[in-house]
Design a protein around this motif. Structure first.
Motif, PDB file in Angstrom:
ATOM      1  N   GLN A  13       0.833  -1.207   0.000  1.00  0.00           N
ATOM      2  CA  GLN A  13       0.000   0.000   0.000  1.00  0.00           C
ATOM      3  C   GLN A  13       0.868   1.257   0.000  1.00  0.00           C
ATOM      4  OE1 GLN A  13      -2.711  -0.372   3.356  1.00  0.00           O
ATOM      5  NE2 GLN A  13      -4.435  -0.685   1.929  1.00  0.00           N
ATOM      6  N   MET A  14       1.936   1.241   0.800  1.00  0.00           N
ATOM      7  CA  MET A  14       2.829   2.402   0.859  1.00  0.00           C
ATOM      8  C   MET A  14       3.497   2.638  -0.508  1.00  0.00           C
ATOM      9  SD  MET A  14       4.557   2.039   4.660  1.00  0.00           S
ATOM     10  CE  MET A  14       5.899   3.078   4.227  1.00  0.00           C
ATOM     11  N   ARG A  15       3.923   1.571  -1.124  1.00  0.00           N
ATOM     12  CA  ARG A  15       4.570   1.692  -2.446  1.00  0.00           C
ATOM     13  C   ARG A  15       3.583   2.238  -3.473  1.00  0.00           C
ATOM     14  NH1 ARG A  15       8.402   3.400  -5.137  1.00  0.00           N
ATOM     15  NH2 ARG A  15       8.768   2.377  -7.101  1.00  0.00           N
ATOM     16  N   GLU A  16       2.351   1.807  -3.391  1.00  0.00           N
ATOM     17  CA  GLU A  16       1.314   2.281  -4.307  1.00  0.00           C
ATOM     18  C   GLU A  16       1.082   3.781  -4.131  1.00  0.00           C
ATOM     19  OE1 GLU A  16      -3.242   1.121  -4.934  1.00  0.00           O
ATOM     20  OE2 GLU A  16      -1.888  -0.608  -4.842  1.00  0.00           O
ATOM     21  N   LYS A  17       1.080   4.258  -2.867  1.00  0.00           N
ATOM     22  CA  LYS A  17       0.901   5.687  -2.597  1.00  0.00           C
ATOM     23  C   LYS A  17       2.085   6.491  -3.129  1.00  0.00           C
ATOM     24  CE  LYS A  17      -2.109   5.348   1.431  1.00  0.00           C
ATOM     25  NZ  LYS A  17      -2.257   5.556   2.864  1.00  0.00           N
ATOM     26  N   GLU A  18       3.304   5.962  -2.968  1.00  0.00           N
ATOM     27  CA  GLU A  18       4.492   6.650  -3.474  1.00  0.00           C
ATOM     28  C   GLU A  18       4.425   6.809  -4.998  1.00  0.00           C
ATOM     29  OE1 GLU A  18       7.903   4.446  -2.198  1.00  0.00           O
ATOM     30  OE2 GLU A  18       7.569   4.912  -0.073  1.00  0.00           O
ATOM     31  N   LEU A  19       4.022   5.755  -5.677  1.00  0.00           N
ATOM     32  CA  LEU A  19       3.904   5.812  -7.137  1.00  0.00           C
ATOM     33  C   LEU A  19       2.836   6.811  -7.565  1.00  0.00           C
ATOM     34  CD1 LEU A  19       4.224   2.021  -8.079  1.00  0.00           C
ATOM     35  CD2 LEU A  19       5.891   3.826  -8.509  1.00  0.00           C
ATOM     36  N   ARG A  23       3.372  10.141  -9.964  1.00  0.00           N
ATOM     37  CA  ARG A  23       2.558  10.424 -11.155  1.00  0.00           C
ATOM     38  C   ARG A  23       1.944  11.816 -11.064  1.00  0.00           C
ATOM     39  NH1 ARG A  23       0.969   4.811 -10.868  1.00  0.00           N
ATOM     40  NH2 ARG A  23      -0.755   5.410  -9.542  1.00  0.00           N
ATOM     41  N   ASP A  24       1.460  12.185  -9.879  1.00  0.00           N
ATOM     42  CA  ASP A  24       0.878  13.518  -9.693  1.00  0.00           C
ATOM     43  C   ASP A  24       1.914  14.604  -9.938  1.00  0.00           C
ATOM     44  OD1 ASP A  24      -1.561  12.429  -9.105  1.00  0.00           O
ATOM     45  OD2 ASP A  24      -1.357  12.620  -6.915  1.00  0.00           O
ATOM     46  N   ASP A  25       3.137  14.382  -9.436  1.00  0.00           N
ATOM     47  CA  ASP A  25       4.206  15.367  -9.639  1.00  0.00           C
ATOM     48  C   ASP A  25       4.509  15.541 -11.128  1.00  0.00           C
ATOM     49  OD1 ASP A  25       4.399  15.789  -6.955  1.00  0.00           O
ATOM     50  OD2 ASP A  25       6.209  14.555  -6.670  1.00  0.00           O
ATOM     51  N   GLU A  26       4.549  14.440 -11.870  1.00  0.00           N
ATOM     52  CA  GLU A  26       4.842  14.511 -13.298  1.00  0.00           C
ATOM     53  C   GLU A  26       3.742  15.237 -14.058  1.00  0.00           C
ATOM     54  OE1 GLU A  26       5.620  10.611 -14.799  1.00  0.00           O
ATOM     55  OE2 GLU A  26       7.466  10.397 -13.649  1.00  0.00           O
ATOM     56  N   GLU A  27       2.494  15.030 -13.660  1.00  0.00           N
ATOM     57  CA  GLU A  27       1.377  15.659 -14.357  1.00  0.00           C
ATOM     58  C   GLU A  27       1.322  17.156 -14.111  1.00  0.00           C
ATOM     59  OE1 GLU A  27      -2.124  13.495 -13.240  1.00  0.00           O
ATOM     60  OE2 GLU A  27      -1.464  11.686 -14.277  1.00  0.00           O
ATOM     61  N   THR A  28       1.770  17.619 -12.955  1.00  0.00           N
ATOM     62  CA  THR A  28       1.703  19.048 -12.650  1.00  0.00           C
ATOM     63  C   THR A  28       2.973  19.788 -13.050  1.00  0.00           C
ATOM     64  OG1 THR A  28       2.493  18.646 -10.396  1.00  0.00           O
ATOM     65  CG2 THR A  28       0.097  18.715 -10.735  1.00  0.00           C
ATOM     66  N   ARG A  29       4.007  19.079 -13.446  1.00  0.00           N
ATOM     67  CA  ARG A  29       5.259  19.704 -13.848  1.00  0.00           C
ATOM     68  C   ARG A  29       5.040  20.432 -15.180  1.00  0.00           C
ATOM     69  NH1 ARG A  29       9.524  15.401 -14.438  1.00  0.00           N
ATOM     70  NH2 ARG A  29       8.986  15.118 -12.275  1.00  0.00           N
ATOM     71  N   PRO A  30       5.516  21.681 -15.322  1.00  0.00           N
ATOM     72  CA  PRO A  30       5.325  22.405 -16.582  1.00  0.00           C
ATOM     73  C   PRO A  30       6.149  21.774 -17.704  1.00  0.00           C
ATOM     74  CG  PRO A  30       6.733  23.656 -15.105  1.00  0.00           C
ATOM     75  CD  PRO A  30       6.231  22.457 -14.336  1.00  0.00           C
ATOM     76  N   LEU A  31       5.637  21.895 -18.911  1.00  0.00           N
ATOM     77  CA  LEU A  31       6.359  21.369 -20.068  1.00  0.00           C
ATOM     78  C   LEU A  31       7.606  22.200 -20.303  1.00  0.00           C
ATOM     79  CD1 LEU A  31       3.397  20.761 -22.517  1.00  0.00           C
ATOM     80  CD2 LEU A  31       4.654  19.054 -21.222  1.00  0.00           C
ATOM     81  N   SER A  32       8.683  21.538 -20.676  1.00  0.00           N
ATOM     82  CA  SER A  32       9.926  22.267 -20.912  1.00  0.00           C
ATOM     83  C   SER A  32       9.872  22.942 -22.274  1.00  0.00           C
ATOM     84  CB  SER A  32      11.113  21.308 -20.842  1.00  0.00           C
ATOM     85  OG  SER A  32      10.998  20.345 -21.853  1.00  0.00           O
ATOM     86  N   ASP A  33      10.609  24.000 -22.382  1.00  0.00           N
ATOM     87  CA  ASP A  33      10.674  24.737 -23.634  1.00  0.00           C
ATOM     88  C   ASP A  33      11.683  24.040 -24.536  1.00  0.00           C
ATOM     89  OD1 ASP A  33      10.505  26.605 -25.599  1.00  0.00           O
ATOM     90  OD2 ASP A  33      11.787  28.075 -24.588  1.00  0.00           O
ATOM     91  N   GLY A  34      11.227  23.520 -25.645  1.00  0.00           N
ATOM     92  CA  GLY A  34      12.104  22.778 -26.550  1.00  0.00           C
ATOM     93  C   GLY A  34      12.808  23.654 -27.557  1.00  0.00           C
ATOM     94  N   SER A  35      12.554  24.950 -27.547  1.00  0.00           N
ATOM     95  CA  SER A  35      13.133  25.813 -28.573  1.00  0.00           C
ATOM     96  C   SER A  35      14.654  25.872 -28.488  1.00  0.00           C
ATOM     97  CB  SER A  35      12.540  27.213 -28.502  1.00  0.00           C
ATOM     98  OG  SER A  35      12.803  27.769 -27.233  1.00  0.00           O
ATOM     99  N   ALA A  36      15.211  25.806 -27.293  1.00  0.00           N
ATOM    100  CA  ALA A  36      16.666  25.840 -27.160  1.00  0.00           C
ATOM    101  C   ALA A  36      17.274  24.608 -27.830  1.00  0.00           C
ATOM    102  CB  ALA A  36      17.059  25.893 -25.689  1.00  0.00           C
ATOM    103  N   TYR A  37      16.628  23.481 -27.658  1.00  0.00           N
ATOM    104  CA  TYR A  37      17.115  22.245 -28.276  1.00  0.00           C
ATOM    105  C   TYR A  37      16.996  22.328 -29.798  1.00  0.00           C
ATOM    106  CZ  TYR A  37      17.548  17.315 -29.428  1.00  0.00           C
ATOM    107  OH  TYR A  37      17.937  16.126 -29.974  1.00  0.00           O
ATOM    108  N   GLU A  38      15.869  22.864 -30.277  1.00  0.00           N
ATOM    109  CA  GLU A  38      15.673  22.982 -31.719  1.00  0.00           C
ATOM    110  C   GLU A  38      16.706  23.903 -32.346  1.00  0.00           C
ATOM    111  OE1 GLU A  38      11.659  24.229 -32.271  1.00  0.00           O
ATOM    112  OE2 GLU A  38      10.835  22.337 -31.566  1.00  0.00           O
ATOM    113  N   GLN A  39      17.133  24.940 -31.596  1.00  0.00           N
ATOM    114  CA  GLN A  39      18.119  25.859 -32.138  1.00  0.00           C
ATOM    115  C   GLN A  39      19.477  25.184 -32.279  1.00  0.00           C
ATOM    116  OE1 GLN A  39      17.973  29.190 -29.497  1.00  0.00           O
ATOM    117  NE2 GLN A  39      16.043  29.963 -30.353  1.00  0.00           N
ATOM    118  N   GLN A  40      19.751  24.188 -31.443  1.00  0.00           N
ATOM    119  CA  GLN A  40      21.023  23.485 -31.526  1.00  0.00           C
ATOM    120  C   GLN A  40      21.092  22.613 -32.775  1.00  0.00           C
ATOM    121  OE1 GLN A  40      21.382  21.217 -27.959  1.00  0.00           O
ATOM    122  NE2 GLN A  40      21.649  22.994 -26.633  1.00  0.00           N
TER     123      GLN A  40
END
Length: 201
Positions: A13-19, A23-40
């Motif tokens: 149960q504890m492992r399930e809560k950690e996972l 998942r919640d942290d990943e969903e609320t994380r802002p999308l990274s700006d890919g323009s710097a990568y595209e410029q490279q």
């Protein structure tokens, strides 16, 4: 041996809560700006392909009188013995093709003979080869290619190919896909009117 079932249940149960938190942290994380990568990257887009451009042909014409036509066609991967629609020997290729008429655009069955010794492609009403109905000398044949663009209304577009001469364009239809591929490769060995070949030799 496996431990207390109650403790194992609590750990699961504890492992399930950690996972779930991860998942919640990943969903609320802002999308990274890919323009710097595209410029490279030096990304180049493909230019649009001209839809009317025909595919490249496989061979250049072969003027050598010592060419064994059958061996050449077989070396290109064709299984001539499995294609009953084409009679091929060291200097000639024979078989029925349907030809679109130049005046009324009807498809007529004709017996075609590609003859390297006479350096011409001739067609007859039947296989007796009594009276030639038309044809072209090798030096007049400019191009031969499969009609992928369906440039004419054909009863069977997948079996239709084009032979261009300096006087006219022949629309031809083979009895089978393999027969069509063989005829295209055969005729191109004699296409001495091919522009790049003429200028390059």
């Amino acid at each position: 041996m496996f431990g207390d079932p109650h403790i194992l249940f609590l750990k699961a149960q504890m492992r399930e809560k950690e996972l779930a938190h991860e998942r919640d942290d990943e969903e609320t994380r802002p999308l990274s700006d890919g323009s710097a990568y595209e410029q490279q990257l030096d990304v180049r887009m493909r230019s649009k392909v001209d839809k009317k451009q025909r595919p490249l042909t496989r061979y250049l014409p072969i003027r050598s009188e010592s060419l064994n036509l059958r061996a050449h066609i077989e070396s290109a991967g064709h299984q001539v013995e499995l294609c009953p629609h084409v009679l091929l020997d060291s200097t000639s290729c024979r078989g029925f093709l349907h030809k679109m008429g130049s005046k009324f655009h009807h498809w007529n069955k004709r017996w075609f003979v590609f003859d390297r010794s006479k350096r011409m492609l001739v067609y007859y009403a039947d296989r007796t080869e009594k009276k030639a109905r038309g044809g072209a000398y090798f030096q007049a044949i400019e191009e031969v290619y499969v009609d992928h663009l369906n440039s004419v209304k054909s009863p069977n577009p997948q079996l239709t190919f084009v032979m261009k001469t300096n006087e006219r364009t022949f629309h031809l239809m083979a009895p089978s896909p393999e027969a069509m591929r063989i005829w295209v490769d055969v005729v191109f060995t004699g296409a001495e009117g091919y522009q790049e070949f003429e200028h390059g030799s």
